[in-house]
Every structure is written in structure tokens, then in C-alpha cells.
Write a protein that holds these residues in place. Structure first.
Motif, short mmCIF file in Angstrom:
data_model
loop_
_atom_site.label_atom_id
_atom_site.label_comp_id
_atom_site.label_asym_id
_atom_site.label_seq_id
_atom_site.Cartn_x
_atom_site.Cartn_y
_atom_site.Cartn_z
N LEU A 17 0.84 -1.21 0.00
CA LEU A 17 0.00 0.00 0.00
C LEU A 17 0.87 1.26 0.00
CD1 LEU A 17 -2.73 -1.06 2.59
CD2 LEU A 17 -3.06 -0.70 0.14
N ILE A 18 1.92 1.23 0.78
CA ILE A 18 2.83 2.39 0.84
C ILE A 18 3.51 2.60 -0.50
CG2 ILE A 18 5.02 3.18 1.85
CD1 ILE A 18 4.03 1.78 4.48
N SER A 19 4.01 1.52 -1.08
CA SER A 19 4.76 1.63 -2.33
C SER A 19 3.88 1.98 -3.52
CB SER A 19 5.48 0.30 -2.59
OG SER A 19 6.25 0.39 -3.75
N GLU A 20 2.73 1.36 -3.61
CA GLU A 20 1.89 1.53 -4.80
C GLU A 20 0.92 2.70 -4.70
OE1 GLU A 20 0.12 -2.25 -5.72
OE2 GLU A 20 2.08 -3.24 -5.85
N ASN A 21 0.49 3.04 -3.49
CA ASN A 21 -0.52 4.09 -3.35
C ASN A 21 0.00 5.37 -2.72
OD1 ASN A 21 -2.31 2.20 -4.36
ND2 ASN A 21 -2.98 1.53 -2.35
N GLY A 22 1.26 5.37 -2.32
CA GLY A 22 1.84 6.57 -1.74
C GLY A 22 1.38 6.85 -0.32
N LEU A 23 0.80 5.87 0.34
CA LEU A 23 0.37 6.02 1.73
C LEU A 23 1.62 6.17 2.58
CD1 LEU A 23 -2.37 5.94 3.18
CD2 LEU A 23 -2.05 3.50 3.49
N ARG A 24 1.71 7.19 3.41
CA ARG A 24 2.93 7.44 4.17
C ARG A 24 2.74 7.28 5.68
NH1 ARG A 24 6.56 5.73 1.54
NH2 ARG A 24 6.86 6.66 -0.46
N ASP A 25 1.53 7.21 6.14
CA ASP A 25 1.26 7.02 7.56
C ASP A 25 1.30 5.53 7.86
OD1 ASP A 25 -0.19 6.47 9.98
OD2 ASP A 25 -0.98 8.50 9.92
N TYR A 26 2.33 5.07 8.56
CA TYR A 26 2.50 3.63 8.81
C TYR A 26 1.33 3.06 9.60
CZ TYR A 26 7.31 3.36 7.05
OH TYR A 26 8.41 3.35 6.25
N ARG A 27 0.82 3.80 10.56
CA ARG A 27 -0.32 3.31 11.36
C ARG A 27 -1.53 3.06 10.45
NH1 ARG A 27 -1.47 0.88 16.18
NH2 ARG A 27 -3.68 1.05 16.47
N CYS A 44 -1.74 -8.47 16.40
CA CYS A 44 -1.14 -8.92 15.14
C CYS A 44 -0.55 -7.76 14.32
CB CYS A 44 -2.17 -9.66 14.29
SG CYS A 44 -2.68 -11.23 15.00
N LEU A 45 -0.79 -6.53 14.78
CA LEU A 45 -0.26 -5.40 14.02
C LEU A 45 1.26 -5.34 14.15
CD1 LEU A 45 -2.83 -2.52 14.70
CD2 LEU A 45 -2.65 -4.00 12.70
N PRO A 46 1.97 -5.29 13.03
CA PRO A 46 3.44 -5.25 13.09
C PRO A 46 3.94 -3.90 13.57
CG PRO A 46 2.68 -5.03 10.83
CD PRO A 46 1.46 -5.27 11.66
N LYS A 47 5.18 -3.91 14.05
CA LYS A 47 5.83 -2.65 14.44
C LYS A 47 6.23 -1.90 13.17
CE LYS A 47 7.41 -4.29 18.83
NZ LYS A 47 8.44 -4.72 19.69
N ASN A 48 6.45 -0.60 13.33
CA ASN A 48 6.86 0.22 12.19
C ASN A 48 8.15 -0.28 11.54
OD1 ASN A 48 4.62 1.79 12.57
ND2 ASN A 48 5.69 3.46 13.55
N ALA A 49 9.07 -0.76 12.35
CA ALA A 49 10.33 -1.28 11.81
C ALA A 49 10.08 -2.49 10.92
CB ALA A 49 11.28 -1.64 12.95
N GLU A 50 9.10 -3.33 11.27
CA GLU A 50 8.76 -4.49 10.44
C GLU A 50 8.19 -4.03 9.09
OE1 GLU A 50 6.86 -7.92 12.77
OE2 GLU A 50 6.70 -6.22 14.16
#
Length: 197
Positions: A17-27, A44-50
Motif C-alpha cells: 500500500l505504501i509503495s503503490e498508493n503513496g500512503l505514508r502514515d504507517y499506522r 497482530c499489528l506489526p511494528k513500524n520497523a517491520e
């Protein structure tokens, strides 16, 4: 084991989603990814580093040809912007510095001055149209403040300037991913990155 598998799946989908849609908010990316995958357990939510690791993997697998070129172009734009704003001690931060920049990424600079209007004056003097907002920056674990943000485009590259007081220059704000002091680069460091690349 199931939780680990779910975290991995969410991280990979968030990276897409980040790469293809430009979403920048990790949360927002991980919540959207979890919803798409039908996983509603908060544990089950991964950490930002993951997610950042998954993003690098996604780019390596699916963007191997165009991502390095885009990264170089963004770093060249950063170099020019840093020269332009030299009197404000610019520091490059974010995806362009850490190497995960793509066509959706802004060149993010921290500028340091006790007179934020001097940055605005420079943009106006050069007839550069900009948007003004504010951003909450965490200076340490107990201190967060709002600072002015100026955004404009330089060709196809968005530029994002956070204007910080001069006394913060020696104290890197906390990174939203690692919650450790943010990695920052001077103009000389950016030029060295371009030489390496």
C-alpha cells in the motif's frame, strides 16, 4: 506462530500500500492492510520497523528497476534544495535519506532558524507557491511541539520543509518508526551518498 504469520502478512500488505498508493502514515497503512486481510486482532499489528523492512523487500522484488533511479533523482533534488536553503542549516530526513524513496516520496528537510518568517520570505521573494501547515515533532520521549511545515513542488518532486528553532539543531527529533533520534544528513553527507550511488 499464527500471530507471527499474521504480522508478516500485514507488514507485506502495508508495504504494498505504501509503495503503490503513496500512503505514508504507517499506522494507517497497517490498519488498512489488516482490514483487507480480515485480521482484526490488535496484537497482530506489526511494528513500524517491520513495515520498513517489508517495504525494502517489496521495492527490491517489484521496483528493482525504477526505484534506484527515482531515489537518485530525489537525492539530487535534495542536494539542490539544501543549497538553496543553506543559510537555514538544512538536514535531509526521511525516505530520501534512508533509501526507501519512490515516486510518491517528498524530499523532507529540517530547517533551523529562530525566525520562521525568513523561510517564508525567501519562498515569496523567489515567487515559489507553497502550502503552510504544522507538524507535531517529538523532541524526546516527554516533549512534543507543533512546528511550521511548508510544502511546494520542485519540478515533479514534492518538497516538505519543517522549520525548527535553531537550538534544536543539536538534538535530533525522535523518528516515528524507531522512536530513536532521527537520522539526519548534512549537504556534505548527501553529496557523499550521491557519489556512492
Amino acid at each position: 506462530m499464527r500471530t507471527q504469520e499474521a504480522r508478516r502478512r500485514i507488514a507485506l500488505e502495508a508495504a504494498r500500500l505504501i509503495s503503490e498508493n503513496g500512503l505514508r502514515d504507517y499506522r494507517q497503512a497497517k490498519e488498512k492492510a489488516a482490514a483487507r486481510l480480515g485480521i482484526f486482532d490488535e496484537t497482530c499489528l506489526p511494528k513500524n520497523a517491520e513495515i520498513e523492512d517489508a517495504l525494502r523487500e517489496h521495492q527490491r522484488l517489484f521496483r528493482a528497476e525504477d526505484q534506484p533511479r527515482t531515489l537518485r533523482e530525489r537525492r539530487e533534488t535534495a542536494r539542490e534544495a539544501m543549497r538553496f536553503f543553506a543559510r537555514f542549516e538544512p538536514r535531509l530526513v526521511g525516505a530520501v535519506l534512508d533509501g526507501t524513496a519512490d515516486e510518491h516520496s517528498a524530499v523532507c528537510l529540517h530547517l533551523y532558524t529562530d525566525q520562521p518568517n525568513a523561510v517564508i520570505g525567501l519562498l515569496q521573494e523567489r515567487h515559489i507557491a507553497y502550502d503552510e501547515q504544522s507538524r507535531r515533532v517529538r523532541l524526546d520521549r516527554d516533549t512534543a511541539r507543533d512546528y511550521p511545515v511548508l510544502r511546494f513542488n520542485a519540478g515533479e518532486a514534492p518538497i516538505d520543509l519543517t522549520v525548527l528553532p535553531y537550538d534544536v539543531l543539536r538534538q535530533a527529533p525522535l523518528d516515528r518508526v524507531s522512536e530513536k533520534p532521527m537520522r539526519r544528513a548534512t549537504l556534505a553527507m548527501v553529496e557523499a551518498l550521491l557519489e556512492e550511488q
